[in-house]
Scaffold this motif. Structure first.
Motif, PDB file in Angstrom:
ATOM      1  N   ALA A 140       5.019  10.569 -13.568  1.00 16.90           N
ATOM      2  CA  ALA A 140       4.454   9.365 -14.177  1.00 16.90           C
ATOM      3  C   ALA A 140       3.489   8.662 -13.224  1.00 16.90           C
ATOM      4  CB  ALA A 140       5.570   8.410 -14.601  1.00 16.90           C
ATOM      5  N   MET A 141       3.847   8.564 -11.940  1.00 14.00           N
ATOM      6  CA  MET A 141       2.956   7.914 -10.963  1.00 14.00           C
ATOM      7  C   MET A 141       1.650   8.682 -10.805  1.00 14.00           C
ATOM      8  SD  MET A 141       5.427   6.304  -7.982  1.00 14.00           S
ATOM      9  CE  MET A 141       5.367   7.781  -7.048  1.00 14.00           C
ATOM     10  N   CYS A 142       1.736  10.000 -10.731  1.00 12.02           N
ATOM     11  CA  CYS A 142       0.517  10.804 -10.577  1.00 12.02           C
ATOM     12  C   CYS A 142      -0.356  10.720 -11.826  1.00 12.02           C
ATOM     13  CB  CYS A 142       0.868  12.251 -10.262  1.00 12.02           C
ATOM     14  SG  CYS A 142       1.459  12.491  -8.588  1.00 12.02           S
ATOM     15  N   TYR A 155      -0.432   8.177 -13.909  1.00  9.06           N
ATOM     16  CA  TYR A 155      -1.007   6.835 -13.889  1.00  9.06           C
ATOM     17  C   TYR A 155      -2.170   6.760 -12.899  1.00  9.06           C
ATOM     18  CZ  TYR A 155      -1.740   1.915 -13.109  1.00  9.06           C
ATOM     19  OH  TYR A 155      -2.326   0.694 -12.969  1.00  9.06           O
ATOM     20  N   THR A 190      -4.108   9.195 -11.922  1.00 17.76           N
ATOM     21  CA  THR A 190      -5.230   9.934 -12.515  1.00 17.76           C
ATOM     22  C   THR A 190      -5.926   9.077 -13.553  1.00 17.76           C
ATOM     23  OG1 THR A 190      -4.108  12.042 -12.150  1.00 17.76           O
ATOM     24  CG2 THR A 190      -5.848  12.013 -13.804  1.00 17.76           C
ATOM     25  N   TYR A 191      -5.146   8.457 -14.422  1.00 20.97           N
ATOM     26  CA  TYR A 191      -5.716   7.607 -15.474  1.00 20.97           C
ATOM     27  C   TYR A 191      -6.481   6.420 -14.880  1.00 20.97           C
ATOM     28  CZ  TYR A 191      -6.000   4.278 -19.293  1.00 20.97           C
ATOM     29  OH  TYR A 191      -6.461   3.362 -20.204  1.00 20.97           O
ATOM     30  N   ALA A 192      -5.865   5.735 -13.915  1.00 24.98           N
ATOM     31  CA  ALA A 192      -6.480   4.529 -13.347  1.00 24.98           C
ATOM     32  C   ALA A 192      -7.800   4.848 -12.654  1.00 24.98           C
ATOM     33  CB  ALA A 192      -5.513   3.859 -12.375  1.00 24.98           C
ATOM     34  N   THR A 237      -4.326  13.621  -7.548  1.00 21.69           N
ATOM     35  CA  THR A 237      -3.366  13.141  -8.544  1.00 21.69           C
ATOM     36  C   THR A 237      -3.422  13.991  -9.811  1.00 21.69           C
ATOM     37  OG1 THR A 237      -4.950  11.475  -9.331  1.00 21.69           O
ATOM     38  CG2 THR A 237      -3.305  10.768  -7.685  1.00 21.69           C
ATOM     39  N   SER A 260      -0.153  15.998 -10.882  1.00 19.19           N
ATOM     40  CA  SER A 260       0.426  15.701 -12.197  1.00 19.19           C
ATOM     41  C   SER A 260       0.782  16.992 -12.913  1.00 19.19           C
ATOM     42  CB  SER A 260      -0.560  14.912 -13.065  1.00 19.19           C
ATOM     43  OG  SER A 260      -0.786  13.647 -12.546  1.00 19.19           O
TER      44      SER A 260
END
Length: 175
Positions: free
Chosen positions: A22-24, A26, A28-30, A83, A87
């Motif tokens: 989930a952190m990776c 997120y 990547t998305y951010a 990331t 992911s």
């Protein structure tokens, strides 16, 4: 988890993997949203780039914009690449462990079951081949002990082995 992965801490290991996926994702998305906003704000897909060495004009494309961003923002693009890859890698690792949990197996047991399945398939094929060639004798009253010593015994491997710890999807996850 500060310990080997086993019965008492496997759920924490799965949670550890899920949080990191989930952190990776997120991250990547951010970073992707930030770069997308930058590309739109600077209108990078509609500008013309210049090659400093040759002085040639280069029309904008996704590849040229990617190269520009990577050169100008190397750390941020490196973070995006890392990331993204992590992911995928951690997501696949989590999926594998979710599959193992669903089947009621540990990593070690999964590898051992693969060996058992290969052995069973090989022995069953050997037995069927011997039956096809007529080398399997059910009752041989006229065979002497000396003849038995020269015969390679091929027997049916029995029923297909099953994992007695696999209690079904729901019960495996409860456990």
């Amino acid at each position: 988890v500060h310990n080997t992965i086993g019965e008492e801490n496997y759920r924490f290991f799965l949670l550890f993997l899920a949080v990191h996926v989930a952190m990776c994702m997120y991250g990547t998305y951010a970073v992707s949203v930030l770069f997308h906003g930058y590309i739109i704000d600077e209108n990078l897909l509609n500008v013309t780039f210049f090659d400093r060495v040759s002085g040639a004009e280069i029309p904008s494309s996704y590849w040229i914009v990617f190269q520009y961003l990577f050169r100008r923002y190397m750390l941020e693009m490196g973070t995006l690449a890392m990331t993204s890859v992590m992911s995928i890698a951690l997501g696949l690792f989590l999926s594998y462990h979710a599959w193992l949990t669903s089947r009621g197996l540990t990593t070690n047991e999964a590898f051992k079951w693969d060996q058992v399945k290969r052995w069973y398939s090989r022995e069953l094929a050997r037995y069927k081949d011997a039956v096809r060639k007529g080398k399997v004798v059910v009752d041989a009253p006229n065979v002497t002990k000396e003849q038995i010593d020269d015969i390679i015994v091929i027997v049916h491997p029995g029923p297909k082995p099953i994992n007695m710890y696999n209690r079904g999807l729901v019960e495996n996850w409860k456990e």
